[in-house]
Scaffold this motif. Structure first.
Motif, PDB file in Angstrom:
ATOM      1  N   LEU A 580       0.821  -1.204   0.000  1.00 26.50           N
ATOM      2  CA  LEU A 580       0.000   0.000   0.000  1.00 26.50           C
ATOM      3  C   LEU A 580       0.862   1.264   0.000  1.00 26.50           C
ATOM      4  O   LEU A 580       0.566   2.242  -0.695  1.00 26.50           O
ATOM      5  CB  LEU A 580      -0.929   0.012   1.218  1.00 26.50           C
ATOM      6  N   LEU A 581       1.923   1.213   0.774  1.00 30.86           N
ATOM      7  CA  LEU A 581       2.791   2.390   0.879  1.00 30.86           C
ATOM      8  C   LEU A 581       3.514   2.664  -0.436  1.00 30.86           C
ATOM      9  O   LEU A 581       3.635   3.821  -0.864  1.00 30.86           O
ATOM     10  CB  LEU A 581       3.807   2.179   2.014  1.00 30.86           C
ATOM     11  N   LEU A 582       3.973   1.602  -1.091  1.00 31.55           N
ATOM     12  CA  LEU A 582       4.794   1.772  -2.292  1.00 31.55           C
ATOM     13  C   LEU A 582       3.964   1.889  -3.562  1.00 31.55           C
ATOM     14  O   LEU A 582       4.390   2.552  -4.512  1.00 31.55           O
ATOM     15  CB  LEU A 582       5.772   0.598  -2.415  1.00 31.55           C
ATOM     16  N   ARG A 583       2.811   1.256  -3.612  1.00 28.16           N
ATOM     17  CA  ARG A 583       2.106   1.120  -4.886  1.00 28.16           C
ATOM     18  C   ARG A 583       0.807   1.923  -4.982  1.00 28.16           C
ATOM     19  O   ARG A 583       0.352   2.207  -6.075  1.00 28.16           O
ATOM     20  CB  ARG A 583       1.787  -0.362  -5.148  1.00 28.16           C
ATOM     21  N   SER A 584       0.187   2.246  -3.857  1.00 28.26           N
ATOM     22  CA  SER A 584      -1.140   2.855  -3.948  1.00 28.26           C
ATOM     23  C   SER A 584      -1.087   4.297  -4.451  1.00 28.26           C
ATOM     24  O   SER A 584      -2.032   4.778  -5.071  1.00 28.26           O
ATOM     25  CB  SER A 584      -1.839   2.821  -2.580  1.00 28.26           C
ATOM     26  N   GLY A 585       0.002   4.992  -4.171  1.00 30.39           N
ATOM     27  CA  GLY A 585       0.072   6.406  -4.530  1.00 30.39           C
ATOM     28  C   GLY A 585      -0.684   7.303  -3.580  1.00 30.39           C
ATOM     29  O   GLY A 585      -0.763   8.518  -3.789  1.00 30.39           O
ATOM     30  N   LEU A 586      -1.252   6.740  -2.515  1.00 31.93           N
ATOM     31  CA  LEU A 586      -2.051   7.521  -1.572  1.00 31.93           C
ATOM     32  C   LEU A 586      -1.392   7.690  -0.212  1.00 31.93           C
ATOM     33  O   LEU A 586      -1.836   8.527   0.581  1.00 31.93           O
ATOM     34  CB  LEU A 586      -3.420   6.868  -1.375  1.00 31.93           C
ATOM     35  N   LEU A 587      -0.363   6.906   0.086  1.00 30.82           N
ATOM     36  CA  LEU A 587       0.301   6.974   1.379  1.00 30.82           C
ATOM     37  C   LEU A 587       1.718   7.496   1.220  1.00 30.82           C
ATOM     38  O   LEU A 587       2.376   7.283   0.202  1.00 30.82           O
ATOM     39  CB  LEU A 587       0.335   5.601   2.052  1.00 30.82           C
ATOM     40  N   LEU A 588       2.174   8.190   2.260  1.00 30.29           N
ATOM     41  CA  LEU A 588       3.538   8.707   2.308  1.00 30.29           C
ATOM     42  C   LEU A 588       4.172   8.311   3.625  1.00 30.29           C
ATOM     43  O   LEU A 588       3.487   8.090   4.628  1.00 30.29           O
ATOM     44  CB  LEU A 588       3.554  10.237   2.187  1.00 30.29           C
ATOM     45  N   GLU A 589       5.503   8.271   3.626  1.00 32.16           N
ATOM     46  CA  GLU A 589       6.266   8.071   4.857  1.00 32.16           C
ATOM     47  C   GLU A 589       7.165   9.298   5.020  1.00 32.16           C
ATOM     48  O   GLU A 589       8.320   9.295   4.600  1.00 32.16           O
ATOM     49  CB  GLU A 589       7.093   6.786   4.775  1.00 32.16           C
ATOM     50  N   PRO A 590       6.616  10.398   5.575  1.00 29.47           N
ATOM     51  CA  PRO A 590       7.364  11.654   5.627  1.00 29.47           C
ATOM     52  C   PRO A 590       8.644  11.580   6.447  1.00 29.47           C
ATOM     53  O   PRO A 590       9.574  12.352   6.228  1.00 29.47           O
ATOM     54  CB  PRO A 590       6.364  12.638   6.247  1.00 29.47           C
ATOM     55  N   SER A 591       8.679  10.672   7.389  1.00 29.56           N
ATOM     56  CA  SER A 591       9.884  10.441   8.184  1.00 29.56           C
ATOM     57  C   SER A 591       9.875   8.982   8.608  1.00 29.56           C
ATOM     58  O   SER A 591       8.816   8.331   8.605  1.00 29.56           O
ATOM     59  CB  SER A 591       9.924  11.372   9.405  1.00 29.56           C
ATOM     60  N   PRO A 592      11.012   8.422   8.938  1.00 29.14           N
ATOM     61  CA  PRO A 592      11.055   6.997   9.296  1.00 29.14           C
ATOM     62  C   PRO A 592      10.061   6.652  10.404  1.00 29.14           C
ATOM     63  O   PRO A 592      10.010   7.309  11.444  1.00 29.14           O
ATOM     64  CB  PRO A 592      12.503   6.802   9.759  1.00 29.14           C
ATOM     65  N   GLY A 593       9.220   5.653  10.146  1.00 33.44           N
ATOM     66  CA  GLY A 593       8.268   5.197  11.149  1.00 33.44           C
ATOM     67  C   GLY A 593       6.962   5.946  11.179  1.00 33.44           C
ATOM     68  O   GLY A 593       6.102   5.656  12.011  1.00 33.44           O
ATOM     69  N   ALA A 594       6.773   6.934  10.281  1.00 37.48           N
ATOM     70  CA  ALA A 594       5.537   7.723  10.257  1.00 37.48           C
ATOM     71  C   ALA A 594       4.788   7.463   8.961  1.00 37.48           C
ATOM     72  O   ALA A 594       5.393   7.235   7.922  1.00 37.48           O
ATOM     73  CB  ALA A 594       5.843   9.206  10.406  1.00 37.48           C
ATOM     74  N   VAL A 595       3.470   7.512   9.023  1.00 39.05           N
ATOM     75  CA  VAL A 595       2.626   7.260   7.851  1.00 39.05           C
ATOM     76  C   VAL A 595       1.546   8.329   7.792  1.00 39.05           C
ATOM     77  O   VAL A 595       0.947   8.685   8.820  1.00 39.05           O
ATOM     78  CB  VAL A 595       1.966   5.863   7.922  1.00 39.05           C
ATOM     79  N   THR A 596       1.276   8.834   6.584  1.00 39.88           N
ATOM     80  CA  THR A 596       0.208   9.813   6.377  1.00 39.88           C
ATOM     81  C   THR A 596      -0.325   9.673   4.967  1.00 39.88           C
ATOM     82  O   THR A 596       0.323   9.073   4.101  1.00 39.88           O
ATOM     83  CB  THR A 596       0.724  11.254   6.615  1.00 39.88           C
TER      84      THR A 596
END
Length: 962
Positions: A580-596
């Motif tokens: 989901l993080l790499l392929r969906s295009g909807l999630l970001l990891e702005p800093s290590p260990g964080a999701v938005t």
């Protein structure tokens, strides 16, 4: 005639002794007295050492003029003006006796500035009449040249006096001592950093420029082209506005009090203000602006348009990251750590404190709305503590419009501005820039297709109102561009359809277009991805967050996997989440260990879908007054089936009815009305009940209610009373509401009022110009307004140019911060207005002398100078300004009005400011303003400002309290 040219006509050896007679011989010595001796004490036509009379000064001037006229060459001016020129020169030279400076100061000033000072002094002595007011252009030019030439000799005479060198050395010594003392104080306040600070700062600047120097352009990466682009290539200049509505009027008023703050380029909001709270709706570009300012601060030139950011050190503080765990907000030494900067460990001890103590910080606090409402008071206190400890930095705080109340930070000196919606010109520019980025590195076939898509989309956004209502901010424009290309020219019509299409593009077609397969070569369809993503979104919404830790995200996905077997087939929770993080295009990891989520709007849309599936109607209604849930509720209505939709809207009405009268009740009822836009099918009885509540709010009772009502959007335009159907005040409130609707769809409604006879209604329409496309609004509204006693307010050179294309108007109000003097001069020269208002009342903090000098002097001049400190010299300069008939100033500035300063043409004086315990003494006003007919007093706190000396005013002066 240049002074050097004039000098060739007159022999210095013959004329210089004559000019020396203007001054009495000084005693020897260095002139060391407790106070420097002013020039007025040394002139030979005043005081105890008087050796020349005024008549003798006149003879001296006549001799100078006669020598110039009789010398070889062309006569500089007509013969019949010789006596008048000599008299004007004598009057100007006599002003030497009124200059408040010594010889050292005069030499520092230079001969040209000394000549200007004498000219101003002679004008004041002539009660506002300039010494050359009766001269022809040639004679006036000669007088100016002769005066500068004489001043050259005067300064030469000063430098040859026995006391001058000694006095100069003494003055220099005093200046140096003062500079040294100031430097010592500065060094004590901001100790010099060691080499480690400088080295780290260079490294940190490079990191900020690299991290924030890229911008995601949605949909670009559907092919082989990258989805991120250099910020300076992709950035679209945004606009902000800051408006002040006029006070109510009593009695006749040509409306010089009405003014705007803005529009202003958003990247210039900190140019004249050091503290700004910037509001903007979701997707309006707040975070992009923060990136732009941070990157600009790392590389801007000191003399460029963003020179105010030069040498500042940016601290980007996204509150969603800082409050991820609900922890305490950081002190400066932990800024980098809290923001997840990889350089935090390399930061030298005391570096952040040193930067902020020196006033070199650019503190960018992004997303007050992303802090849970219960924690905003704590955030406010944190900001207050920082401002108290480090007051001299530049601060920008961003928020959604309704997240915090008006003037939330006003006590700390924050100006409040709002990012404007994109106008048609902005949208067209964005479309072109998006397609230019998409064409980068594309082959010839793809470029040809993109050229066609660009032309087709430009035509569509210009001609389709429903599409124009969607394309109001950079995020929506990017989605529209991406979908238009992805669907080969087809676009959805509504907001819900747009998001559905965007999800299909990002979740389904994105990987197929790029030939990317998932883990183990399997492809995960759109619906399973949506089910997992909406669970993440709903967790964030229910917990009042926009960011969560990775472990929590994986746990949420793990809990859902048994119910989503297609996703479970990919592997465990970590594997699925990585997908989901790499392929969906909807999630970001702005800093290590964080999701938005890549943007809050996607979070709200997906969370609303989950809320409907869970049927958490009680939770939705319970948050009806929470600004963070507004878009969630609107999207929930869009997702719901007709019976479910009716239940949600009935619940909103009940919640609004139960709320205490006031802002909360109105907000909930208006939210229900706003939801109607998403209700394609709805029980008519529910729609009628909503209409009853809306009718209680429309027409709005006052300006504040009118602006809040506009937040409903274009839907409110159908609810406002038709032009001509109501009285003037109701129509004015309706115009205010429509003018604040963020859509060009408001223009036809406003145009319906353009034929109104009321000055108030016509004025309100003019003030709304800056919120819409300049040319379209001018053609449909401004061109139709009756110009009788109407100020046509312009806030940009584009508006001034368009007003000129309409043939000009007799009364024009110019916001000096947005228009150059040359543009004003060109307009005045071509269209010859009879009255000009120069509004420097907000944000300029200076008298617009350059613009004043650009005027011809034939038109009446009105000046608005609120919050502009005025020195005695500036007061005298204003008194000598030709045809100044109206003036607006702050109450406190009247204390600096010098004695003997007479405004010969002023008829209107309007003073603004807080009510003071010390009454304003107006008894002497007739001496300063002999032609005054109206004295307006407006207090910012309401009520009447105490006035003293009213009995001394003649009956011809009307006192008006606003």
């Amino acid at each position: 005639m240049d002074p050097s040219v004039l000098g060739t006509r007159l022999a210095s050896s013959a004329i210089a002794p004559l000019l020396k007679k203007l001054f009495a011989a000084p005693p020897p010595g260095a002139g060391l007295v407790e106070r420097p001796v002013r020039l007025s004490a040394w002139v030979s036509f005043r005081g105890e050492r008087r050796t020349l009379s005024d008549a003798q000064v006149g003879k001296l001037a006549t001799h100078l003029v006669r020598e110039a006229v009789d010398s070889p060459g062309e006569r500089p001016f007509p013969a019949d003006e010789e006596a008048a020129v000599a008299d004007a020169l004598a009057r100007t030279l006599l002003a030497l006796g009124d200059l408040d400076m010594d010889d050292v100061q005069a030499v520092r000033l230079g001969h040209r500035e000394l000549a200007r000072a004498l000219y101003t002094g002679a004008t004041e002595a002539g009660h506002g009449l300039a010494p050359d007011h009766h001269l022809s252009a040639d004679a006036a030019l000669f007088l100016a040249s002769a005066l500068e030439w004489a001043c050259l000799h005067v300064l030469q005479f000063f430098t040859q006096r026995s006391t001058f060198v000694a006095r100069t050395l003494v003055a220099q010594s005093r200046d140096q001592a003062e500079i040294i003392a100031r430097l010592d104080a500065l060094i004590t306040r901001a100790p010099r950093p060691d080499a480690r600070h400088a080295s780290f700062e260079r490294r940190y600047r490079d990191h900020v420029a690299a991290k924030h120097g890229k911008l995601t352009i949605y949909g670009i990466d559907l092919t082989s082209t990258p989805g991120t682009w250099p910020l300076d290539v992709a950035y679209l200049s945004l606009t902000s506005t800051e408006q002040t509505d006029p006070p109510p009027r009593t009695g006749p008023d040509p409306d010089p009090t009405r003014h705007f703050r803005g529009p202003l380029p958003a990247d210039q909001v900190l140019a004249t203000r050091s503290r700004v709270l910037l509001r903007g709706v979701a997707g309006s570009g707040k975070t992009t602006l923060v990136q732009w300012l941070a990157v600009s601060a790392t590389r801007v030139a000191p003399d460029g348009p963003l020179g105010h950011l030069h040498d500042l050190v940016p601290f980007v503080l996204p509150l969603r990251t800082l409050t991820r765990h609900g922890e305490r907000l950081p002190e400066p030494r932990l800024f980098l750590t809290a923001a997840g900067s990889p350089l935090a460990g390399a930061q030298p001890e005391g570096w952040a404190d040193h930067v902020l103590t020196a006033g070199r910080g650019l503190v960018l606090v992004d997303g007050i709305d992303e802090v849970p409402e219960a924690e905003r008071a704590r955030t406010r206190a944190w900001l207050g503590d920082l401002l108290t400890a480090y007051p001299d930095n530049r601060w920008l705080v961003t928020s959604r419009p309704s997240a915090v109340r008006e003037n939330w930070l006003a006590a700390d000196g924050f100006a409040e501005l709002t990012l404007s919606p994109m106008n048609p010109a902005d949208v067209a520019a964005f479309v072109r820039r998006w397609h230019a980025a998409a064409r980068h590195d594309a082959d010839d076939t793809a470029r040809a297709l993109l050229d066609g898509y660009e032309r087709q989309l430009l035509t569509a956004v210009a001609g389709k109102p429903d599409l124009g209502r969607l394309a109001t901010n950079p995020l929506m424009c990017a989605l529209i561009c991406a979908l238009h290309r992805d669907r080969r020219g087809y676009l959805p019509h509504g907001r819900k359809e747009l998001y559905e299409a965007a999800l299909a593009m990002l979740l389904s077609r994105r990987d197929r277009e790029r030939d990317v397969l998932t883990t183990a070569g399997q492809e995960l369809r759109q619906e399973p991805q949506t089910q997992l993503l909406q669970r993440l979104a709903y967790w964030l919404i229910r917990n009042g967050r926009t960011e969560l830790v990775r472990e929590r995200a994986e746990a949420i996905v793990g809990e859902a996997l048994p119910a989503v077997p297609e996703a479970a087939a990919l592997g465990d929770a970590r594997t699925v989440f990585d997908h989901l993080l790499l392929r969906s295009g909807l999630l970001l990891e702005p800093s290590p260990g964080a999701v938005t989520f890549v943007h809050r709007t996607f979070q709200d849309y997906l969370g609303a879908r989950r809320a409907v599936e869970e049927w958490d109607i009680g939770l939705l209604i319970g948050h009806a007054a929470d600004d963070q849930w507004e878009d969630v509720i609107r999207m929930a209505v869009a997702h719901a089936r007709p019976r479910e939709r009716a239940e949600i809207l009935d619940g909103l009405l009940s919640a609004g009815d139960a709320a205490p009268p006031g802002r909360e009740r109105s907000r909930i009822h208006l939210l229900a009305a706003a939801c109607l836009e998403q209700a394609t099918e709805l029980d008519p009885a529910v729609r009628d009940r909503i209409g009853e509540r809306v009718n209680a709010l429309i027409p709005p009772p006052d300006q504040e209610a009118a602006r809040k009502l506009a937040a409903v959007g274009p839907l409110v335009l159908d609810l406002l009373p038709a032009p001509g159907e109501t009285d003037e005040e109701v129509s004015r409130m309706a115009i205010i509401t429509a003018s604040h609707v963020d859509s060009e769809a408001a223009i036809p409604y406003l145009a319906g009022h353009a034929d109104a006879a009321s000055l108030d209604l016509r004025s309100q329409l003019v003030w709304s110009w800056h919120r819409f496309d300049t040319h379209r609004y001018a053609e449909e509204v401004v061109a139709r307004l009756d110009p009788e006693e109407l100020y046509f307010s312009v806030q940009s050179e584009a508006e001034l140019l368009v007003l000129g294309e309409l043939g000009g108007r007799p009364w024009v109000q110019i916001r000096t911060a947005g228009i150059t003097p040359s543009a004003v001069a060109a307009y005045v020269e071509r269209h010859r207005p009879t009255r000009v208002v120069l509004d420097a009342a907000r944000g300029d903090h200076c008298v617009p002398w350059d613009v004043i000098r650009s005027l011809s002097g034939r038109e009446e001049l009105c000046l608005a100078l609120l919050h502009t400190p005025l020195s005695p010299e500036e007061w005298r300069g204003l008194a000598g300004t030709p045809r100044l008939t109206q003036l607006m100033v702050s109450l406190t500035e009247l204390d600096t009005l010098p004695e003997g300063c007479v405004f010969q043409d002023l008829t209107w004086l309007i003073v603004h400011g807080p009510a003071s315990e010390e009454p304003l003494d107006v008894s002497e006003f007739p001496a300063y303003f002999p032609r005054l007919t109206h004295l307006g007093v407006n207090t910012t706190e309401g009520g009447e400002t105490p006035l003293r000396g009213l009995d001394a005013l003649p009956d011809t002066i009307e006192v008006i309290h606003y």
